[in-house]
Scaffold this active site. Sequence first.
Site, PDB file in Angstrom:
ATOM      1  N   TRP A   1       1.311  -1.390   0.123  1.00 57.80           N
ATOM      2  CA  TRP A   1      -0.108  -0.132  -0.164  1.00 57.80           C
ATOM      3  C   TRP A   1       0.698   1.313   0.428  1.00 57.80           C
ATOM      4  O   TRP A   1       2.000   0.972   0.526  1.00 57.80           O
ATOM      5  CB  TRP A   1      -0.927  -0.813   1.471  1.00 57.80           C
TER       6      TRP A   1
ATOM      7  N   ASP B 154       0.073  11.463  -2.196  1.00 59.94           N
ATOM      8  CA  ASP B 154      -0.895  12.220  -1.526  1.00 59.94           C
ATOM      9  C   ASP B 154      -2.052  11.851  -1.124  1.00 59.94           C
ATOM     10  O   ASP B 154      -2.286  10.611  -0.096  1.00 59.94           O
ATOM     11  CB  ASP B 154      -1.542  13.586  -3.150  1.00 59.94           C
TER      12      ASP B 154
ATOM     13  N   GLU C 267      -3.534   8.704  -2.417  1.00 60.22           N
ATOM     14  CA  GLU C 267      -2.589   7.938  -2.043  1.00 60.22           C
ATOM     15  C   GLU C 267      -1.674   7.372  -4.015  1.00 60.22           C
ATOM     16  O   GLU C 267      -1.419   6.099  -4.213  1.00 60.22           O
ATOM     17  CB  GLU C 267      -2.955   5.878  -1.788  1.00 60.22           C
TER      18      GLU C 267
ATOM     19  N   GLU D  80     -18.448   6.862  -2.050  1.00 60.59           N
ATOM     20  CA  GLU D  80     -17.574   7.097  -1.807  1.00 60.59           C
ATOM     21  C   GLU D  80     -17.343   8.503  -3.710  1.00 60.59           C
ATOM     22  O   GLU D  80     -17.202   9.598  -3.285  1.00 60.59           O
ATOM     23  CB  GLU D  80     -15.727   6.791  -2.442  1.00 60.59           C
TER      24      GLU D  80
HETATM   25  C1  BGC Z   1      -8.730   7.927  -0.917  1.00 52.95           C
HETATM   26  C2  BGC Z   1      -7.770   7.831   0.293  1.00 52.95           C
HETATM   27  C3  BGC Z   1      -8.916   7.698   1.222  1.00 52.95           C
HETATM   28  C4  BGC Z   1      -9.326   6.314   1.263  1.00 52.95           C
HETATM   29  C5  BGC Z   1     -10.589   5.097   2.621  1.00 52.95           C
HETATM   30  C6  BGC Z   1      -8.827   5.930  -0.813  1.00 52.95           C
HETATM   31  O1  BGC Z   1      -9.055   5.818  -2.127  1.00 52.95           O
HETATM   32  O2  BGC Z   1      -8.185   7.743  -2.130  1.00 52.95           O
HETATM   33  O3  BGC Z   1      -8.382   9.417   0.874  1.00 52.95           O
HETATM   34  O4  BGC Z   1      -8.360   7.355   2.720  1.00 52.95           O
HETATM   35  O5  BGC Z   1      -9.622   5.454   0.086  1.00 52.95           O
HETATM   36  O6  BGC Z   1     -11.276   5.639   2.203  1.00 52.95           O
END
Ligand code: BGC
Length: 382
Positions: free
Chosen positions: A129, A181, A184, A338
């Site tokens: 990760w 960032d 990720e 999301e």
């Molecule tokens: C996002 C992150 C987030 C994580 C868990 C990832 O796909 O880019 O910003 O912290 O998911 O929600």
Amino acid sequence: MVAKKFPVAKDALHAVSQRVILEHQQSEGGYLACPVMPDYQFSWFRDGAFIAYALTIDGERNPMQHPSGIAAQWDSAGRFHHWCARQINGRSEALERTITRAQRGEPIVIADTLNARYHDMGEAGPDDWPEFQLDGPGIWLWSVAKYVEVCRARPLPILWENAITLVVRYLSAVWRTPCYDCWEELGSDVHISTLAAIYAGLSAAQRLIPTLNTEGVRAEIKAFILENGLTPGGELAKSVGVDMVDANLLLAALPDDGLLSPDDPLMLRTVARIERDLLAEGHGVHRHRKDTYYGGGAWVLLGLWLAWYKVQIGDAARARELVAWAEAHADSNGYLPEQVNDAMLDPTFYEGWVKRRGEIANPLLWTHAKYMIVQNALADIS
Ligand code: BGC
């Protein structure tokens, strides 16, 4: 994905958000980012810090009864901050090594930095990760300061004070180092949103513990951004040397301690370009133009974040429109995802991600937190 309407009254979505968050807090205090997606069944500083912020504000405005005698929201946020403090203090030796290396100008050893995702009992998530992310601890400082202020959590528990001090020293030592960032992504770049998160965290920490004196580092961060972090058009850039914006630059206007005030001309120009380049009319906001994660859909989370910003600059009407779009994407349980895939930037990537990770994360606790933040901000100005 066909948007299914959430059948009950709008206030109920606020109640669902409270419930989804409180139900998915783990026994030690972390919050699962999303309870159903295996890769998201961990706790992040970033997601959790926004969730705890939402609960802090919500506990003041709509306190829910709890046996502890304080609002259930405050009890939960306090347990999260305690959990973070334990994760941070538990890694103090490694972080001290990183601080020393950074101060000597030596390269960072990733194993000695804070991880991005954790199991509730404190072990870091699996290694495959993009772990090295500096925005999360910065946002945590900002969130814990708000908690202490609103909930009058004084005297500051010593465990918290130690963790806050350590994170301030860690971020002050490593802020220039390229890292992933908040999405990720792109671990070898220096991201302006990450610097903005660090800036806000250092500012908030100093309000909390005035002896920390973070003014010098903050001035250096701001000067660095103004010199290296602008696009040719004079907006904040996604990363150093890139003529692109990213919706995560909304981080630059975090309330109280943000790098920029919401109506600073630089922030206004940046948001104007975010709206030009990234708004998916009717759905939310894309992260950035090159996004291919789940096809690069429109993020409900970001639509709500933009709404929060609109409230901050006094445009409640626009904020309400953005909130209505988010509400239209709640599923029949009232869960907010999301992102949604009706406006993808590159649909060819969608199926690959579904095969790899499963359906788009839903419910995403961070989206629900943003919903609560905006609802409370709108209630404050009406
Ligand atoms: C996002 C992150 C987030 C994580 C868990 C990832 O796909 O880019 O910003 O912290 O998911 O929600």
